[in-house]
Design a protein around this motif. Structure first.
Motif, PDB file in Angstrom:
ATOM      1  N   ASP A 131       0.935  -1.178  -0.042  1.00 31.60           N
ATOM      2  CA  ASP A 131       0.000  -0.050   0.106  1.00 31.60           C
ATOM      3  C   ASP A 131       0.843   1.112  -0.219  1.00 31.60           C
ATOM      4  OD1 ASP A 131      -1.682   2.066   0.535  1.00 31.60           O
ATOM      5  OD2 ASP A 131      -2.789   1.318   2.289  1.00 31.60           O
ATOM      6  N   PRO A 132       0.734   2.040  -0.875  1.00 35.16           N
ATOM      7  CA  PRO A 132       1.757   3.406  -0.957  1.00 35.16           C
ATOM      8  C   PRO A 132       1.456   4.310   0.153  1.00 35.16           C
ATOM      9  CG  PRO A 132      -0.022   3.300  -2.926  1.00 35.16           C
ATOM     10  CD  PRO A 132      -0.095   1.943  -2.392  1.00 35.16           C
ATOM     11  N   LYS A 133       0.155   4.048   0.760  1.00 35.48           N
ATOM     12  CA  LYS A 133       0.088   5.167   1.974  1.00 35.48           C
ATOM     13  C   LYS A 133       0.938   4.333   3.146  1.00 35.48           C
ATOM     14  CE  LYS A 133      -4.494   6.416   0.524  1.00 35.48           C
ATOM     15  NZ  LYS A 133      -4.948   5.046  -0.325  1.00 35.48           N
ATOM     16  N   GLU A 134       1.338   3.298   3.217  1.00 32.96           N
ATOM     17  CA  GLU A 134       2.126   2.698   4.236  1.00 32.96           C
ATOM     18  C   GLU A 134       3.623   3.205   4.218  1.00 32.96           C
ATOM     19  OE1 GLU A 134       3.211  -1.375   6.483  1.00 32.96           O
ATOM     20  OE2 GLU A 134       1.761  -1.551   4.996  1.00 32.96           O
ATOM     21  N   ARG A 135       4.127   3.240   5.283  1.00 34.76           N
ATOM     22  CA  ARG A 135       5.568   3.893   5.194  1.00 34.76           C
ATOM     23  C   ARG A 135       6.712   2.936   4.856  1.00 34.76           C
ATOM     24  NH1 ARG A 135       8.697   7.853   5.385  1.00 34.76           N
ATOM     25  NH2 ARG A 135      10.549   7.866   6.618  1.00 34.76           N
ATOM     26  N   TYR A 136       7.533   3.240   3.887  1.00 39.14           N
ATOM     27  CA  TYR A 136       8.503   2.328   3.294  1.00 39.14           C
ATOM     28  C   TYR A 136       9.607   2.243   4.447  1.00 39.14           C
ATOM     29  CZ  TYR A 136      11.059   6.636   2.426  1.00 39.14           C
ATOM     30  OH  TYR A 136      11.671   7.858   2.557  1.00 39.14           O
ATOM     31  N   ILE A 137      10.636   1.146   4.772  1.00 31.23           N
ATOM     32  CA  ILE A 137      11.466   0.970   5.491  1.00 31.23           C
ATOM     33  C   ILE A 137      12.981   0.985   4.924  1.00 31.23           C
ATOM     34  CG2 ILE A 137      12.379  -0.168   7.515  1.00 31.23           C
ATOM     35  CD1 ILE A 137       9.494  -1.488   7.573  1.00 31.23           C
ATOM     36  N   ARG A 138      13.811   1.653   5.496  1.00 29.01           N
ATOM     37  CA  ARG A 138      15.243   1.356   4.816  1.00 29.01           C
ATOM     38  C   ARG A 138      16.158   0.662   5.659  1.00 29.01           C
ATOM     39  NH1 ARG A 138      16.019   7.458   2.322  1.00 29.01           N
ATOM     40  NH2 ARG A 138      15.602   8.101   4.385  1.00 29.01           N
ATOM     41  N   PHE A 139      16.854  -0.003   5.202  1.00 30.60           N
ATOM     42  CA  PHE A 139      18.002  -0.475   6.131  1.00 30.60           C
ATOM     43  C   PHE A 139      19.542  -0.588   5.699  1.00 30.60           C
ATOM     44  CE2 PHE A 139      14.237  -2.971   6.136  1.00 30.60           C
ATOM     45  CZ  PHE A 139      13.662  -3.401   7.775  1.00 30.60           C
ATOM     46  N   THR A 140      20.193  -0.106   6.589  1.00 29.20           N
ATOM     47  CA  THR A 140      21.778   0.016   6.262  1.00 29.20           C
ATOM     48  C   THR A 140      22.338  -1.305   6.228  1.00 29.20           C
ATOM     49  OG1 THR A 140      22.576   0.665   8.461  1.00 29.20           O
ATOM     50  CG2 THR A 140      21.897   2.218   7.249  1.00 29.20           C
ATOM     51  N   TYR A 141      23.467  -1.456   5.706  1.00 27.87           N
ATOM     52  CA  TYR A 141      24.291  -2.859   5.743  1.00 27.87           C
ATOM     53  C   TYR A 141      24.669  -3.175   7.120  1.00 27.87           C
ATOM     54  CZ  TYR A 141      25.043  -3.936   1.102  1.00 27.87           C
ATOM     55  OH  TYR A 141      24.807  -4.476  -0.125  1.00 27.87           O
ATOM     56  N   LYS A 142      24.687  -2.152   8.148  1.00 26.12           N
ATOM     57  CA  LYS A 142      24.957  -2.471   9.584  1.00 26.12           C
ATOM     58  C   LYS A 142      23.516  -2.941   9.934  1.00 26.12           C
ATOM     59  CE  LYS A 142      27.060  -1.078  13.754  1.00 26.12           C
ATOM     60  NZ  LYS A 142      25.871  -1.375  14.775  1.00 26.12           N
ATOM     61  N   GLU A 143      22.590  -2.372   9.773  1.00 22.51           N
ATOM     62  CA  GLU A 143      21.037  -2.876  10.317  1.00 22.51           C
ATOM     63  C   GLU A 143      20.887  -4.211   9.812  1.00 22.51           C
ATOM     64  OE1 GLU A 143      19.090   1.307  11.052  1.00 22.51           O
ATOM     65  OE2 GLU A 143      19.337   0.659   9.108  1.00 22.51           O
ATOM     66  N   VAL A 144      20.828  -4.396   8.427  1.00 17.87           N
ATOM     67  CA  VAL A 144      20.726  -5.623   7.780  1.00 17.87           C
ATOM     68  C   VAL A 144      21.572  -6.690   8.597  1.00 17.87           C
ATOM     69  CG1 VAL A 144      20.777  -7.495   5.730  1.00 17.87           C
ATOM     70  CG2 VAL A 144      20.061  -5.281   5.517  1.00 17.87           C
ATOM     71  N   TYR A 145      23.059  -6.800   8.706  1.00 21.00           N
ATOM     72  CA  TYR A 145      23.803  -7.521   9.537  1.00 21.00           C
ATOM     73  C   TYR A 145      23.185  -7.818  10.822  1.00 21.00           C
ATOM     74  CZ  TYR A 145      27.731  -8.948  12.362  1.00 21.00           C
ATOM     75  OH  TYR A 145      28.570  -9.593  13.428  1.00 21.00           O
ATOM     76  N   GLU A 146      22.689  -7.017  11.689  1.00 21.99           N
ATOM     77  CA  GLU A 146      22.223  -7.163  12.991  1.00 21.99           C
ATOM     78  C   GLU A 146      20.918  -8.007  13.105  1.00 21.99           C
ATOM     79  OE1 GLU A 146      21.707  -3.136  14.674  1.00 21.99           O
ATOM     80  OE2 GLU A 146      24.001  -3.062  15.211  1.00 21.99           O
ATOM     81  N   ARG A 147      20.097  -7.703  12.037  1.00 18.92           N
ATOM     82  CA  ARG A 147      18.895  -8.363  11.888  1.00 18.92           C
ATOM     83  C   ARG A 147      19.171  -9.836  11.506  1.00 18.92           C
ATOM     84  NH1 ARG A 147      14.073  -5.141  11.596  1.00 18.92           N
ATOM     85  NH2 ARG A 147      14.669  -3.130  12.455  1.00 18.92           N
ATOM     86  N   VAL A 148      20.003  -9.944  10.658  1.00 20.79           N
ATOM     87  CA  VAL A 148      20.197 -11.202  10.195  1.00 20.79           C
ATOM     88  C   VAL A 148      20.694 -12.147  11.424  1.00 20.79           C
ATOM     89  CG1 VAL A 148      21.857 -12.627   8.584  1.00 20.79           C
ATOM     90  CG2 VAL A 148      20.504 -10.940   7.553  1.00 20.79           C
ATOM     91  N   CYS A 149      21.448 -11.448  11.922  1.00 27.41           N
ATOM     92  CA  CYS A 149      22.458 -12.145  13.411  1.00 27.41           C
ATOM     93  C   CYS A 149      21.225 -12.621  14.375  1.00 27.41           C
ATOM     94  CB  CYS A 149      23.351 -11.446  13.921  1.00 27.41           C
ATOM     95  SG  CYS A 149      24.956 -11.242  12.838  1.00 27.41           S
ATOM     96  N   GLN A 150      20.365 -11.480  14.469  1.00 36.84           N
ATOM     97  CA  GLN A 150      19.241 -11.926  15.319  1.00 36.84           C
ATOM     98  C   GLN A 150      18.375 -12.999  14.901  1.00 36.84           C
ATOM     99  OE1 GLN A 150      17.596  -7.887  15.621  1.00 36.84           O
ATOM    100  NE2 GLN A 150      17.592  -7.977  17.681  1.00 36.84           N
ATOM    101  N   PHE A 151      17.848 -12.989  13.751  1.00 33.88           N
ATOM    102  CA  PHE A 151      17.195 -14.128  13.156  1.00 33.88           C
ATOM    103  C   PHE A 151      17.776 -15.558  13.261  1.00 33.88           C
ATOM    104  CE2 PHE A 151      13.115 -14.021  10.339  1.00 33.88           C
ATOM    105  CZ  PHE A 151      12.755 -15.183  10.477  1.00 33.88           C
ATOM    106  N   ALA A 152      19.241 -15.294  13.044  1.00 32.92           N
ATOM    107  CA  ALA A 152      19.947 -16.499  12.824  1.00 32.92           C
ATOM    108  C   ALA A 152      19.846 -17.248  14.578  1.00 32.92           C
ATOM    109  CB  ALA A 152      21.344 -16.153  12.697  1.00 32.92           C
TER     110      ALA A 152
END
Length: 633
Positions: A88-109
């Protein structure tokens, strides 16, 4: 990732291509050297296509996520890695830096490990296009679990087949998903599938819609509960270059889906090299591949290829036509997308709309356009090039397969020749040939033949999971010492390739392959059906439509009711993407005396080309052909 191996001129392409043919091992070694390895490999390549047995970078130790994430943290830690644009274009997009992706992947792992996943376990992922899908895939790779993503449009029955074939221990899913104006209960489909999947011990559910869903005690857990107290650090598991990275199921010419296996080292090298060269990726580019991660395009060119290259990749939850036909172009302008990669099906669907849906947007940021999934027809090529690319963007028509892991034949944007509806030239490291029906190579130009590859490349299929013989029969047994693609191709006077479609019983619907046997098996489940035969026919939007010829036990009272029932059965067994476009009720099928269905004849009838059906006198019942012709839809 440095771009030392990015080809800048046609002359450089010719040199690189020649080197890759003269000494393939040295060519791929030099590219592999630019990655982070825990231990260098002992042997670059060992292969034979008889068994088949293909091993690249043997003895090399690595983790692909260290190459996608860790090695970028010093120089690109604050660079955008993933931009997520919701349905939905009315919902806000989200941006992730390389550091943020790294942290999210480690958490999921860490959540996966906490719930019992170990190196070598198979994890099936059935999720919408949300950021957690990307994190989940990389989290599996981080700890050495084998991921198998199942497109979240497949039915419970199709999902259960894939889960059981992989022997998956865990399912990662969501409560529901948004697709255009619809909301779909994803978890409910998983629950239905799991009634038939004894290997699954745990289900982790990501919240997307905030729906209350059935949670089975002891089996199902919410991701948001599990992630609360886990670390943002997770050491990457050391993997051998030939360890399994993922299984991705594709339709074959038999009813059972086959699990294509890709390995860690070779796939990594192929994904990065092809991404960087085909799209001529530059550091400041905003790259958007519209494919779902449930397909191989999403694996290689939405996640792995771009992240290995340190790129900014856009992930889109929605569909091209919602809330209107200008959605793709609105997103391009919104984020200043420079490289845009989509399927001919999407292009043809948007061509059918109002041209103002495109002209209302500037699209000035675009530098490169790409096409993937099936051969793009000339009309769609010209429309795309003219109206989207404003005739200033090179258009790369990429030919490759789930089994090849990455792009094989394509223009390199702005570097090598471009020709409408032609994939054009092979990438360095890829050695395609055309052969005739007895397997002899056709060396001259202005010819047509079966497309084969005569030498291995790092990203290629290693086996079909749990059934190596099937890999041999499917890809290596048709022609001696060759990988057979299953596609026919033409080569023009300049040596440029044009793919002309499947030569086996596989239908390409909107870029997704379905074995005719798989669809027939689903149709035959209907209690009124005795037998069916399915063929592809040209479809204005989908490329190929599905035409089913069906024999019934008795004459149905209402043919439209029966058709609706048959469609329902196919949707239940496989999913909406496989439902037949046309269903013709027939009294018999054209068969040889040995009982083989003559699909060639059915294909011609479905295409509306009945002037030249060839000799039908050898058929068991030649009259049936006239009857089918008269009743054709």
């Amino acid at each position: 990732m440095d771009n030392n191996f990015q080809i800048k001129t046609f002359e450089e392409y010719q040199q690189a291509y020649q080197q890759s043919v003269d000494n393939p091992e040295a060519f791929w070694e030099s590219i592999a050297d630019t990655f982070t390895w825990r231990k260098k490999w002992d042997k670059t390549l060992e292969w034979n296509f008889e068994e088949p047995s293909i091993k690249w970078f043997q003895g090399g130790k690595l983790n692909i996520t260290e190459n996608c994430l860790d090695r970028h943290l010093k120089t690109r830690g604050n660079k955008l890695a993933i931009i997520w644009e919701p349905n939905d274009p009315k919902e806000r997009y989200i941006r992730f830096t390389y550091k943020e992706v790294y942290e999210r992947v480690c958490q999921f792992a860490n959540v996966l490990k906490k719930n019992g996943v170990q190196k070598g376990d198979r994890v099936c992922i059935y999720m919408p296009m949300i950021p957690e899908l990307a994190f989940a895939v990389l989290a599996c790779a981080r700890i050495g679990a084998v991921h198998s993503v199942i497109f979240a449009g497949f039915s419970a029955s199709a999902m259960a087949d894939r889960i059981n074939d992989a022997g998956a221990k865990m399912i990662l899913t969501s409560d529901g998903l948004n697709r255009g104006s619809k909301q779909i209960p994803v978890k409910r489909v998983v629950d239905e599938a799991l009634e038939h999947c004894p290997s699954v011990e745990k289900v982790i559910v990501v919240e997307r819609l905030g729906w209350a869903v059935n949670m089975v005690e002891g089996r199902d857990v919410w991701y948001h509960d599990e992630v609360k107290d886990v670390s943002k650090e997770c050491p990457a598991e050391e993997m051998d270059a030939e360890d399994m990275l993922f299984i991705l199921y594709t339709s074959g010419s038999t009813g059972k889906p086959k699990g294509v296996v890709h390995t860690c080292g070779g796939y990594m090298v192929s994904a990065q090299y092809t991404f960087s060269n085909v799209f001529q990726y530059q550091e400041s580019d905003i790259y958007w591949c519209t494919a779902d991660v449930g397909w191989v395009t999403g694996h290689t060119y939405l996640l792995y290829g771009p992240l290995l290259s340190g790129a900014t990749t856009l992930m889109f939850e929605g569909v091209p036509t919602y809330p209107d036909m200008g959605r793709f172009w609105q997103v391009v302008d919104k984020f200043g997308v420079t490289i845009f990669y989509t399927a001919p099906t999407a292009i043809r669907a948007l061509m059918a709309g109002d041209i103002d849906d495109v002209l209302s947007y500037s699209l000035d940021s675009l530098k490169v356009l790409g096409s993937v999934g099936e051969p793009i027809n000339e009309e769609a090529w010209h429309w795309y090039h003219t109206h989207v690319g404003k005739e200033r963007c090179p258009l790369v028509d990429t030919w490759w397969q789930t089994e090849t892991g990455g792009i094989m034949i394509s223009t390199l944007a702005g570097v090598t020749p471009m020709k409408p509806a032609h994939a054009t030239l092979p990438l360095p490291g890829i050695q395609p040939i055309l052969v005739n029906s007895d397997g002899s190579e056709i060396t001259e130009n202005e010819v047509e033949g079966h497309l084969c590859i005569k030498f291995p490349w790092p990203g290629m299929i290693r086996t079909t999971y749990g059934d190596h013989e099937r890999a041999r029969l499917s890809y290596f047994s048709t022609y001696k010492n060759l990988y057979f693609t299953g596609d026919g191709a033409k080569r023009d006077k300049d040596g440029l390739y044009r793919i002309i479609g499947r030569v086996d019983d596989v239908i390409n619907v909107s870029g997704h392959r379905f074995g005719t046997a798989e669809i027939e098996e689903a149709i035959n489940h209907n209690e009124h059906v005795i037998e069916s035969a399915v063929v592809g026919y040209p479809h204005d939007v989908k490329g190929q439509g599905i035409y089913a010829f069906v024999i019934c036990k008795d004459i149905p009272e209402r043919e439209d009711w029966l058709r609706a029932e048959i469609i329902e059965t196919v949707v239940e067994k496989i999913g909406k993407i496989a439902k037949p476009d046309k269903i013709q009720i027939v009294s018999g099928l054209p068969k040889t005396r040995s009982g083989k269905i003559m699909r060639r004849i059915l294909r011609k009838i479905a295409e509306g080309d009945t002037s030249n059906l060839g000799d039908t006198s050898t058929l068991l019942d030649p009259d049936v052909v006239d009857e089918i012709k008269e009743g054709a839809l």
